[in-house]
Scaffold this motif. Structure first.
Motif, mmCIF file in Angstrom:
data_model
loop_
_atom_site.group_PDB
_atom_site.id
_atom_site.type_symbol
_atom_site.label_atom_id
_atom_site.label_comp_id
_atom_site.label_asym_id
_atom_site.label_seq_id
_atom_site.Cartn_x
_atom_site.Cartn_y
_atom_site.Cartn_z
ATOM 1 N N ASN A 1 0.860 -1.069 0.026
ATOM 2 C CA ASN A 1 -0.090 0.100 -0.076
ATOM 3 C C ASN A 1 0.860 1.145 -0.085
ATOM 4 O OD1 ASN A 1 -2.766 -1.292 0.821
ATOM 5 N ND2 ASN A 1 -1.420 -2.283 2.025
ATOM 6 N N ARG A 2 1.379 1.757 -1.122
ATOM 7 C CA ARG A 2 2.170 2.757 -1.240
ATOM 8 C C ARG A 2 1.539 4.091 -0.878
ATOM 9 N NH1 ARG A 2 7.043 1.115 -1.154
ATOM 10 N NH2 ARG A 2 7.380 -0.629 -2.842
ATOM 11 N N GLU A 3 0.317 4.131 -0.675
ATOM 12 C CA GLU A 3 -0.490 5.366 -0.154
ATOM 13 C C GLU A 3 -0.134 5.497 1.557
ATOM 14 O OE1 GLU A 3 -1.968 2.460 -1.158
ATOM 15 O OE2 GLU A 3 -2.541 3.173 -3.109
ATOM 16 N N LEU B 1 -1.059 2.168 17.778
ATOM 17 C CA LEU B 1 -0.554 1.948 16.534
ATOM 18 C C LEU B 1 -1.197 3.135 15.619
ATOM 19 C CD1 LEU B 1 0.503 0.217 14.000
ATOM 20 C CD2 LEU B 1 -1.676 -0.787 13.903
ATOM 21 N N THR B 2 -0.297 3.872 14.845
ATOM 22 C CA THR B 2 -0.644 5.054 14.385
ATOM 23 C C THR B 2 -0.271 4.679 12.701
ATOM 24 O OG1 THR B 2 -0.225 6.539 16.013
ATOM 25 C CG2 THR B 2 -0.247 7.452 13.990
ATOM 26 N N VAL B 3 -1.147 5.007 11.808
ATOM 27 C CA VAL B 3 -1.022 4.671 10.366
ATOM 28 C C VAL B 3 -1.551 6.113 9.751
ATOM 29 C CG1 VAL B 3 -1.884 3.401 8.361
ATOM 30 C CG2 VAL B 3 -1.204 2.180 10.492
ATOM 31 N N VAL B 4 -0.551 6.605 8.971
ATOM 32 C CA VAL B 4 -1.083 7.804 8.091
ATOM 33 C C VAL B 4 -1.070 7.325 6.712
ATOM 34 C CG1 VAL B 4 -0.243 10.096 7.357
ATOM 35 C CG2 VAL B 4 0.173 9.280 9.565
ATOM 36 N N ALA B 5 -2.426 7.577 5.954
ATOM 37 C CA ALA B 5 -2.472 7.263 4.505
ATOM 38 C C ALA B 5 -2.884 8.662 3.713
ATOM 39 C CB ALA B 5 -3.526 6.151 4.516
ATOM 40 N N LYS B 6 -2.433 8.603 2.468
ATOM 41 C CA LYS B 6 -2.956 9.666 1.513
ATOM 42 C C LYS B 6 -4.331 9.420 1.190
ATOM 43 C CE LYS B 6 1.745 9.947 -0.307
ATOM 44 N NZ LYS B 6 2.527 9.519 -1.729
ATOM 45 N N ASN B 7 -4.831 10.557 0.604
ATOM 46 C CA ASN B 7 -6.143 10.346 0.153
ATOM 47 C C ASN B 7 -6.740 9.392 -0.662
ATOM 48 O OD1 ASN B 7 -7.388 12.444 1.888
ATOM 49 N ND2 ASN B 7 -6.889 13.971 0.460
ATOM 50 N N LYS B 8 -5.479 8.709 -1.447
ATOM 51 C CA LYS B 8 -5.728 7.750 -2.470
ATOM 52 C C LYS B 8 -6.481 6.674 -2.101
ATOM 53 C CE LYS B 8 -2.439 9.548 -5.966
ATOM 54 N NZ LYS B 8 -1.397 9.068 -6.774
ATOM 55 N N MET B 9 -5.847 6.400 -0.651
ATOM 56 C CA MET B 9 -6.447 5.336 0.180
ATOM 57 C C MET B 9 -7.874 5.694 0.792
ATOM 58 S SD MET B 9 -4.872 2.965 3.054
ATOM 59 C CE MET B 9 -3.922 1.618 1.995
ATOM 60 N N THR B 10 -9.000 4.922 0.410
ATOM 61 C CA THR B 10 -10.154 5.430 1.157
ATOM 62 C C THR B 10 -10.076 5.072 2.724
ATOM 63 O OG1 THR B 10 -11.407 3.266 0.979
ATOM 64 C CG2 THR B 10 -11.699 4.730 -0.939
ATOM 65 N N LEU B 11 -11.036 5.872 3.440
ATOM 66 C CA LEU B 11 -10.870 5.781 4.796
ATOM 67 C C LEU B 11 -11.465 4.349 5.243
ATOM 68 C CD1 LEU B 11 -10.551 7.114 7.574
ATOM 69 C CD2 LEU B 11 -12.960 8.211 7.247
ATOM 70 N N ALA B 12 -12.304 3.780 4.584
ATOM 71 C CA ALA B 12 -12.761 2.451 4.961
ATOM 72 C C ALA B 12 -11.627 1.413 4.750
ATOM 73 C CB ALA B 12 -14.018 2.251 4.046
ATOM 74 N N GLU B 13 -10.825 1.663 3.594
ATOM 75 C CA GLU B 13 -9.766 0.592 3.553
ATOM 76 C C GLU B 13 -8.767 0.805 4.169
ATOM 77 O OE1 GLU B 13 -6.477 -0.731 -0.090
ATOM 78 O OE2 GLU B 13 -7.973 1.233 -0.418
ATOM 79 N N SER C 1 -5.101 16.199 3.115
ATOM 80 C CA SER C 1 -4.265 15.130 2.205
ATOM 81 C C SER C 1 -4.348 13.619 2.651
ATOM 82 C CB SER C 1 -2.606 15.589 2.596
ATOM 83 O OG SER C 1 -2.587 16.968 1.667
ATOM 84 N N GLY C 2 -5.115 13.481 3.533
ATOM 85 C CA GLY C 2 -5.297 12.040 3.889
ATOM 86 C C GLY C 2 -5.753 11.831 5.421
ATOM 87 N N ASN C 3 -5.646 10.818 5.808
ATOM 88 C CA ASN C 3 -6.099 10.239 7.354
ATOM 89 C C ASN C 3 -4.925 9.619 7.843
ATOM 90 O OD1 ASN C 3 -8.951 10.628 6.391
ATOM 91 N ND2 ASN C 3 -8.401 9.087 4.950
ATOM 92 N N ILE C 4 -5.344 9.970 9.421
ATOM 93 C CA ILE C 4 -4.267 9.669 10.400
ATOM 94 C C ILE C 4 -5.170 8.565 11.354
ATOM 95 C CG2 ILE C 4 -2.814 10.058 12.249
ATOM 96 C CD1 ILE C 4 -2.772 12.981 10.897
ATOM 97 N N LEU C 5 -4.878 7.428 11.547
ATOM 98 C CA LEU C 5 -5.726 6.349 12.306
ATOM 99 C C LEU C 5 -4.741 6.053 13.458
ATOM 100 C CD1 LEU C 5 -6.179 5.773 9.150
ATOM 101 C CD2 LEU C 5 -7.922 4.375 10.108
ATOM 102 N N CYS D 1 9.045 2.525 14.154
ATOM 103 C CA CYS D 1 8.620 3.514 12.856
ATOM 104 C C CYS D 1 9.115 3.452 11.719
ATOM 105 C CB CYS D 1 9.145 4.878 13.477
ATOM 106 S SG CYS D 1 8.394 6.345 12.531
ATOM 107 N N PHE D 2 8.056 3.189 10.878
ATOM 108 C CA PHE D 2 8.436 3.041 9.363
ATOM 109 C C PHE D 2 7.634 4.157 8.564
ATOM 110 C CE2 PHE D 2 8.769 -1.022 10.901
ATOM 111 C CZ PHE D 2 9.591 -1.863 9.785
ATOM 112 N N SER D 3 8.635 4.931 7.806
ATOM 113 C CA SER D 3 7.895 6.283 7.374
ATOM 114 C C SER D 3 8.822 6.839 6.076
ATOM 115 C CB SER D 3 7.954 7.310 8.137
ATOM 116 O OG SER D 3 9.445 7.534 8.456
#
Length: 137
Positions: free
Chosen positions: A28-30, A108-120, A91-95, A46-48
């Protein structure tokens, strides 16, 4: 390219944790950031992307604080335990998800760009949290 920072845990558990997180990021490159920290704000992993890689301490402090605030909010409003905190940004979502790693409570924190839907992003973050909980010493 993802950078990794890890602290004190046994090498087998470290390898499994690293594998779980790398697998998610490579598929998931997003996803631009995945961190795991203790509930009191110490980084475990931390992976970033490169421009975020030197901020593991800041992410750990932020993650533990937001998780604690979410827990308190859920408790004060009598909504039970907080399962996941989501920040929707431009620009995206932080979970932020509570999980256990080697039987210790973590965030656990995951930051994803907008290309990945919030549900995914939510589904994949919760799945990773479950994988991390299953890691044993």
């Amino acid at each position: 390219m993802l950078d990794t920072i890890m602290i004190n845990e046994n090498s087998q558990a470290k390898a499994v944790l690293s594998s779980c997180i790398k697998e998610l990021c490579e598929a998931n490159r997003e996803i631009v950031l995945v961190t795991l920290c203790t509930t009191d704000g110490f980084p475990i992993s931390c992976f970033s992307i490169n421009e975020l890689s030197n901020q593991a301490d800041k992410f750990a402090a932020m993650s533990s604080t937001l998780s604690a605030l979410s827990d308190s909010s859920a408790s004060q409003t009598q909504q039970g335990e907080c399962e996941i905190t989501i920040v929707e940004a431009t620009s995206g979502n932080i979970l932020f998800v509570k999980t256990d790693y080697l039987s210790k409570p973590c965030v656990l924190t995951v930051v994803a760009k907008n290309k990945m839907t919030l549900a995914e992003a939510r589904y994949k973050t919760k799945r990773l949290a479950n994988e991390i909980t299953a890691i044993s010493a």
